[in-house]
Design an enzyme around this catalytic site. Structure first.
Site, PDB file in Angstrom:
ATOM      1  N   THR A  21       0.814 121.308   9.696  1.00  0.00           N
ATOM      2  CA  THR A  21       0.910 121.234  11.148  1.00  0.00           C
ATOM      3  C   THR A  21       1.406 119.837  11.532  1.00  0.00           C
ATOM      4  O   THR A  21       1.016 118.839  10.934  1.00  0.00           O
ATOM      5  CB  THR A  21      -0.433 121.529  11.841  1.00  0.00           C
ATOM      6  OG1 THR A  21      -1.346 120.456  11.629  1.00  0.00           O
ATOM      7  CG2 THR A  21      -1.035 122.838  11.330  1.00  0.00           C
ATOM      8  N   GLY A  22       2.298 119.797  12.504  1.00  0.00           N
ATOM      9  CA  GLY A  22       2.898 118.520  12.871  1.00  0.00           C
ATOM     10  C   GLY A  22       3.770 117.958  11.769  1.00  0.00           C
ATOM     11  O   GLY A  22       3.900 116.744  11.618  1.00  0.00           O
TER      12      GLY A  22
ATOM     13  N   ASN B 239       6.861 117.789  11.546  1.00  0.00           N
ATOM     14  CA  ASN B 239       8.181 117.351  12.000  1.00  0.00           C
ATOM     15  C   ASN B 239       8.268 115.847  12.244  1.00  0.00           C
ATOM     16  O   ASN B 239       9.344 115.339  12.554  1.00  0.00           O
ATOM     17  CB  ASN B 239       8.571 118.083  13.285  1.00  0.00           C
ATOM     18  CG  ASN B 239       7.580 117.838  14.411  1.00  0.00           C
ATOM     19  OD1 ASN B 239       6.543 118.487  14.461  1.00  0.00           O
ATOM     20  ND2 ASN B 239       7.867 116.905  15.299  1.00  0.00           N
TER      21      ASN B 239
ATOM     22  N   GLY C  63       6.151 111.645  11.685  1.00  0.00           N
ATOM     23  CA  GLY C  63       5.064 110.801  11.212  1.00  0.00           C
ATOM     24  C   GLY C  63       4.597 111.138   9.816  1.00  0.00           C
ATOM     25  O   GLY C  63       5.375 111.514   8.935  1.00  0.00           O
TER      26      GLY C  63
ATOM     27  N   TYR D  48      -9.560 109.280  21.164  1.00  0.00           N
ATOM     28  CA  TYR D  48      -8.752 109.650  20.000  1.00  0.00           C
ATOM     29  C   TYR D  48      -9.597 109.556  18.727  1.00  0.00           C
ATOM     30  O   TYR D  48      -9.625 110.494  17.914  1.00  0.00           O
ATOM     31  CB  TYR D  48      -7.526 108.749  19.877  1.00  0.00           C
ATOM     32  CG  TYR D  48      -6.781 108.966  18.582  1.00  0.00           C
ATOM     33  CD1 TYR D  48      -5.958 110.084  18.414  1.00  0.00           C
ATOM     34  CD2 TYR D  48      -6.923 108.084  17.512  1.00  0.00           C
ATOM     35  CE1 TYR D  48      -5.302 110.314  17.209  1.00  0.00           C
ATOM     36  CE2 TYR D  48      -6.263 108.303  16.312  1.00  0.00           C
ATOM     37  CZ  TYR D  48      -5.455 109.411  16.166  1.00  0.00           C
ATOM     38  OH  TYR D  48      -4.811 109.633  14.970  1.00  0.00           O
TER      39      TYR D  48
END
Length: 318
Positions: free
Chosen positions: A26-27, A29, A31, A181
């Site tokens: 997931t994510g 794309n 970092g 966060y």
């Protein structure tokens, strides 16, 4: 096993083959998630990028293919902030099993005001934790269909100094972006450990592992256009920090090892070797506050209430 003398030590530059495996990031794309996907693609496995931005996913796939000839990589579109969409998104994977998922995607806000998802949850907690909590529910049948699947949760070193406020998980009473966060990542880590306890209780073949990337900076991250371009100024300016922290390519190493290394076990915490901030991946002692199973159980119950989803592992979900 990695721990035996007959097997070479784990080498982040020479990963074992995983031909035929199917991994979801997931994510993936951008970092750290991008580098997790790139490194896993080099093993011969099929890697699926979960992304809410199709254009960025296309760029990431192009970057991976330029680095890994013959890479088996594709993307599916989903938004972890939209809980009602996740079941359909999982169906769009069109696979009969999943060997691992890396719960990496996340939102980090730097400034107020407090923002909410469409479901009315604080954006970082709702995306980073509740989104992956709900996603796990729908992925479990695919993970259970694999011989020994891994659920790898990407936490954060920032969570080490945080503590959950179980009476204010949504940060309604006192919202500070950095703290919100850190607590959202802490919630993810509690979930990953509690999930493994529950998987073990039902003798599941699926294992849940928690990792964190240490300190990972863009200025120390090699260029992967169009995903990331590091300027000469950024490289030179970030050089002193390399004594303490690392780039996002290295921040990916604990997650990649948690997916691939048969010596990794469910319920473990993995991070960088040097002060938990940089270096090759190693197993860490679970942080003392993360070891509190009562907090994890209360968070699990609250997550069920907030998402309307009950991950009932004893009813065939795993």
């Amino acid at each position: 096993m990695v721990s035996t003398s007959s097997t070479p030590p784990w080498d982040v530059q020479r990963l074992p083959r995983a031909d035929g495996g199917v991994f979801l990031v997931t994510g993936g794309n951008a970092g750290i998630g991008y580098f997790v996907a790139e490194q896993l693609s080099a093993t011969g496995a099929t890697v699926v990028l979960g992304s809410r931005n199709p254009a960025k996913a296309e760029g990431a796939m192009a970057a991976i293919r330029s680095r890994v000839p013959g890479a088996r990589v594709r993307a599916v579109r989903w938004d972890l902030a939209d809980l009602s969409s996740l079941r359909t998104a999982v169906e769009s994977l069109e696979v009969d099993r999943l060997d691992a998922v890396v719960h990496n995607a996340g939102v980090a806000l730097d400034d107020p005001p407090r923002r909410e998802t469409g479901d009315g949850h604080e954006l970082m907690f709702g995306t980073n934790h509740l989104g992956h909590f709900a996603l796990t529910r729908w992925l479990l049948p695919l993970l259970s269909a694999a011989p020994a699947a891994r659920i790898v949760t990407m936490g954060s070193f920032a969570a080490k100094s945080e503590r959950l406020d179980l009476d204010d998980l949504q940060s309604r009473q006192d919202y500070r972006p950095q703290r919100a966060y850190g607590r959202s990542k802490l919630a993810q880590m509690y979930f990953g450990l509690e999930l493994d306890r529950r998987l073990r209780a039902v003798d599941s073949t699926v294992a849940s592992v928690v990792v964190h990337p240490g300190g990972a900076l863009d200025s120390l991250t090699p260029s992967r256009p169009p995903v990331h371009v590091r300027t000469t100024g950024a490289r030179l300016g970030g050089a002193p920090a390399a004594l303490l922290v690392q780039g996002k390519h290295a921040g990916a190493w604990p997650a990649v090892r948690a997916v691939l290394d048969p010596a990794v076990r469910g319920g473990e915490l993995w991070g960088p070797r040097v002060f938990g901030l940089r270096g090759k991946p190693r197993r860490e002692v679970v942080w003392s506050h993360l070891a509190d199973a009562s907090v994890a159980a209360r968070l699990w119950a609250a997550s069920c209430d907030l998402t309307g989803i009950d991950i009932d592992l004893g009813a065939g979900g795993a």
